[in-house]
Write a protein that holds these residues in place. Structure first.
Motif, PDB file in Angstrom:
ATOM      1  N   ASN A  58      -3.763  10.612  -3.767  1.00 34.85           N
ATOM      2  CA  ASN A  58      -3.459  11.014  -5.027  1.00 34.85           C
ATOM      3  C   ASN A  58      -2.154  10.104  -5.295  1.00 34.85           C
ATOM      4  O   ASN A  58      -1.895   9.591  -6.330  1.00 34.85           O
ATOM      5  CB  ASN A  58      -2.990  12.521  -5.193  1.00 34.85           C
ATOM      6  N   ASP A  59      -1.189   9.941  -4.343  1.00 36.77           N
ATOM      7  CA  ASP A  59      -0.178   9.199  -4.293  1.00 36.77           C
ATOM      8  C   ASP A  59      -0.451   7.755  -4.915  1.00 36.77           C
ATOM      9  O   ASP A  59       0.497   7.110  -5.356  1.00 36.77           O
ATOM     10  CB  ASP A  59       0.614   9.187  -2.962  1.00 36.77           C
ATOM     11  N   ALA A  60      -1.464   7.414  -4.520  1.00 36.17           N
ATOM     12  CA  ALA A  60      -1.842   5.899  -4.856  1.00 36.17           C
ATOM     13  C   ALA A  60      -2.180   5.638  -6.188  1.00 36.17           C
ATOM     14  O   ALA A  60      -2.035   4.484  -6.800  1.00 36.17           O
ATOM     15  CB  ALA A  60      -3.075   5.384  -4.097  1.00 36.17           C
ATOM     16  N   GLU A  65      -3.861  -0.784  -2.941  1.00 36.93           N
ATOM     17  CA  GLU A  65      -3.021  -1.313  -1.899  1.00 36.93           C
ATOM     18  C   GLU A  65      -2.737  -0.484  -0.788  1.00 36.93           C
ATOM     19  O   GLU A  65      -2.290   0.441  -1.047  1.00 36.93           O
ATOM     20  CB  GLU A  65      -1.526  -1.889  -2.620  1.00 36.93           C
ATOM     21  N   GLY A  66      -2.957  -1.245   0.304  1.00 36.30           N
ATOM     22  CA  GLY A  66      -2.614  -0.607   1.752  1.00 36.30           C
ATOM     23  C   GLY A  66      -3.815   0.057   2.379  1.00 36.30           C
ATOM     24  O   GLY A  66      -4.063   0.398   3.418  1.00 36.30           O
ATOM     25  N   TYR A 113       0.003   8.523   3.125  1.00 36.21           N
ATOM     26  CA  TYR A 113       0.623   7.302   2.252  1.00 36.21           C
ATOM     27  C   TYR A 113       1.831   6.657   2.639  1.00 36.21           C
ATOM     28  O   TYR A 113       1.956   5.459   2.729  1.00 36.21           O
ATOM     29  CB  TYR A 113       0.417   7.870   0.824  1.00 36.21           C
ATOM     30  N   GLN A 114       2.878   7.844   2.884  1.00 33.26           N
ATOM     31  CA  GLN A 114       4.176   7.001   3.384  1.00 33.26           C
ATOM     32  C   GLN A 114       4.119   6.246   4.439  1.00 33.26           C
ATOM     33  O   GLN A 114       4.838   5.258   4.814  1.00 33.26           O
ATOM     34  CB  GLN A 114       5.126   8.397   3.484  1.00 33.26           C
ATOM     35  N   ALA A 115       3.466   6.722   5.538  1.00 32.19           N
ATOM     36  CA  ALA A 115       3.145   6.141   7.075  1.00 32.19           C
ATOM     37  C   ALA A 115       2.581   4.756   6.631  1.00 32.19           C
ATOM     38  O   ALA A 115       2.758   3.766   7.040  1.00 32.19           O
ATOM     39  CB  ALA A 115       2.126   6.929   7.649  1.00 32.19           C
ATOM     40  N   VAL A 116       1.497   4.805   5.567  1.00 29.88           N
ATOM     41  CA  VAL A 116       0.629   3.222   5.410  1.00 29.88           C
ATOM     42  C   VAL A 116       1.789   2.632   4.794  1.00 29.88           C
ATOM     43  O   VAL A 116       1.859   1.163   5.052  1.00 29.88           O
ATOM     44  CB  VAL A 116      -0.524   3.758   4.489  1.00 29.88           C
ATOM     45  N   THR A 117       2.590   2.860   3.798  1.00 27.84           N
ATOM     46  CA  THR A 117       3.693   2.134   3.164  1.00 27.84           C
ATOM     47  C   THR A 117       4.589   1.741   4.336  1.00 27.84           C
ATOM     48  O   THR A 117       4.847   0.212   4.170  1.00 27.84           O
ATOM     49  CB  THR A 117       4.437   2.899   1.989  1.00 27.84           C
ATOM     50  N   ILE A 118       5.182   2.565   5.201  1.00 31.16           N
ATOM     51  CA  ILE A 118       6.039   1.814   6.392  1.00 31.16           C
ATOM     52  C   ILE A 118       5.244   0.734   7.114  1.00 31.16           C
ATOM     53  O   ILE A 118       5.481  -0.276   7.375  1.00 31.16           O
ATOM     54  CB  ILE A 118       6.325   2.849   7.077  1.00 31.16           C
ATOM     55  N   ALA A 119       4.045   1.186   7.324  1.00 33.41           N
ATOM     56  CA  ALA A 119       2.942   0.095   8.060  1.00 33.41           C
ATOM     57  C   ALA A 119       2.906  -1.201   7.375  1.00 33.41           C
ATOM     58  O   ALA A 119       2.907  -2.112   8.146  1.00 33.41           O
ATOM     59  CB  ALA A 119       1.693   0.517   8.440  1.00 33.41           C
ATOM     60  N   SER A 120       2.711  -0.931   5.987  1.00 32.35           N
ATOM     61  CA  SER A 120       2.614  -2.511   5.612  1.00 32.35           C
ATOM     62  C   SER A 120       3.862  -3.196   5.329  1.00 32.35           C
ATOM     63  O   SER A 120       3.565  -4.532   5.395  1.00 32.35           O
ATOM     64  CB  SER A 120       2.122  -2.098   3.992  1.00 32.35           C
ATOM     65  N   PRO A 189       2.290   0.929  -0.857  1.00 37.01           N
ATOM     66  CA  PRO A 189       2.331  -0.284   0.238  1.00 37.01           C
ATOM     67  C   PRO A 189       2.479  -1.520  -0.354  1.00 37.01           C
ATOM     68  O   PRO A 189       2.114  -1.533  -1.654  1.00 37.01           O
ATOM     69  CB  PRO A 189       1.058  -0.031   0.818  1.00 37.01           C
ATOM     70  N   ILE A 190       2.943  -2.611   0.573  1.00 37.06           N
ATOM     71  CA  ILE A 190       3.086  -3.871  -0.149  1.00 37.06           C
ATOM     72  C   ILE A 190       2.135  -4.826   0.513  1.00 37.06           C
ATOM     73  O   ILE A 190       2.090  -6.225   0.330  1.00 37.06           O
ATOM     74  CB  ILE A 190       4.543  -4.606   0.226  1.00 37.06           C
ATOM     75  N   ALA A 191       1.203  -4.377   1.384  1.00 40.41           N
ATOM     76  CA  ALA A 191      -0.057  -5.039   1.999  1.00 40.41           C
ATOM     77  C   ALA A 191      -0.827  -4.149   2.536  1.00 40.41           C
ATOM     78  O   ALA A 191      -0.597  -3.019   2.393  1.00 40.41           O
ATOM     79  CB  ALA A 191       0.775  -6.031   2.982  1.00 40.41           C
ATOM     80  N   ASN A 192      -1.929  -4.717   3.402  1.00 41.21           N
ATOM     81  CA  ASN A 192      -3.064  -3.898   3.829  1.00 41.21           C
ATOM     82  C   ASN A 192      -2.656  -3.999   5.168  1.00 41.21           C
ATOM     83  O   ASN A 192      -3.257  -5.119   5.788  1.00 41.21           O
ATOM     84  CB  ASN A 192      -4.300  -4.386   3.316  1.00 41.21           C
ATOM     85  N   PRO A 193      -2.278  -2.879   6.142  1.00 38.87           N
ATOM     86  CA  PRO A 193      -1.879  -2.922   7.398  1.00 38.87           C
ATOM     87  C   PRO A 193      -2.867  -2.826   8.282  1.00 38.87           C
ATOM     88  O   PRO A 193      -3.856  -2.044   7.960  1.00 38.87           O
ATOM     89  CB  PRO A 193      -0.679  -2.029   7.431  1.00 38.87           C
ATOM     90  N   GLY A 194      -2.832  -3.407   9.439  1.00 33.33           N
ATOM     91  CA  GLY A 194      -3.746  -3.258  10.372  1.00 33.33           C
ATOM     92  C   GLY A 194      -3.643  -2.164  11.446  1.00 33.33           C
ATOM     93  O   GLY A 194      -2.476  -1.388  11.303  1.00 33.33           O
ATOM     94  N   ASP A 195      -4.372  -1.990  12.563  1.00 35.84           N
ATOM     95  CA  ASP A 195      -4.074  -0.839  13.562  1.00 35.84           C
ATOM     96  C   ASP A 195      -2.811  -0.879  14.315  1.00 35.84           C
ATOM     97  O   ASP A 195      -1.869   0.141  14.413  1.00 35.84           O
ATOM     98  CB  ASP A 195      -5.320  -0.768  14.329  1.00 35.84           C
TER      99      ASP A 195
END
Length: 251
Positions: A58-60, A65-66, A113-120, A189-195
């Motif tokens: 929902n946050d997206a 992105e991400g 979602y926040q974790a994905v944002t940090i990962a990006s 997120p500002i990109a699509n992060p990997g593992d």
């Protein structure tokens, strides 16, 4: 740009069979690559977002992105932007909503979602895989101290560019992605992060660092001391200026 995997048909012409999405690509790069590999007019894939029901958090708010997970995607028969985007988001959900990531996010008082944002941000900022967990720690340390993140990668995202040179003027732009002026994480997120970046985001290295700069390839310096960081930045600037002069002289 990564080159799509090719195969040769009966007439000897190369036809793409797969699309490779590298770690750290932005959504705009993914859209452009899908258009290219499917030989569609520029902008087609981005427009297709309006008619595909991607399973995003929902946050997206509908922005993938991400969640366009970096991987190799077979085109299969009758490929469409909708099919490829769905495959990317489905793969991201499998990676991100599993127990390890969900538990890791919760352990750090984050939602996924926040974790994905940090990962990006980690994906965009870390010069090497070894630096990722340290960059993540800098982000957490700054958030915990109520400091702005001041990450150049978020400025680059706002301006739709990739550069090592961020000016004082750049840091004053009016954007929710301006982490020099806005507190907390960027809105997406500002990109699509990997593992690897995702693992770093939920398992930051222990340390008190608040600053880092990659002075030269293979030499990223982390510190909690601002004066030391300023010296490191000064060295980075000297090396950049020297390289620029050598490039001019070689012309």
């Amino acid at each position: 740009m990564a080159v799509p995997l090719l195969t040769t048909d009966d007439e000897g012409e190369s036809a793409p069979t797969s699309l490779v999405v590298p770690e750290g690509w932005r959504a705009t790069q993914v859209y452009g690559a899908v258009d290219k590999v499917l030989a569609l007019p520029a902008g087609t894939t981005k427009k297709s977002l309006a008619k595909v029901n991607l399973k995003l958090p929902n946050d997206a708010e509908g922005n993938p992105e991400g969640y366009l997970f970096p991987a190799t995607y077979p085109l299969g028969e009758n490929p469409t932007p909708e099919k490829l985007l769905t495959a990317m988001v489905d793969k991201a959900n499998k990676r991100f909503t599993g127990a390890p990531v969900a538990a890791g996010a919760q352990r750090n008082a984050l939602n996924v979602y926040q974790a994905v944002t940090i990962a990006s941000i980690v994906q965009a900022e870390a010069a090497t895989e070894e630096d990722m967990a340290k960059v993540a720690r800098v982000i957490f340390n700054r958030l915990e101290r109520g400091m702005p993140l001041q990450m150049d990668s978020t400025i680059n995202y706002a301006l739709g560019r990739s550069t090592l040179k961020t000016t004082t003027k750049d840091t004053k732009i009016d954007s929710p992605y301006n982490s020099y002026q806005r507190m907390g994480l960027p809105p997406t997120p500002i990109a699509n992060p990997g593992d690897d970046a995702m693992s770093a985001a939920i398992n930051p290295a222990p340390g008190d660092w608040l600053y880092f700069v990659t002075v030269k390839p293979g030499d990223t310096r982390f510190t909690a001391d601002y004066a030391e960081h300023q010296r490191n930045v000064a060295e980075f600037n000297r090396l950049q200026e020297s390289a620029s002069k050598k490039a001019e002289a070689a012309k």
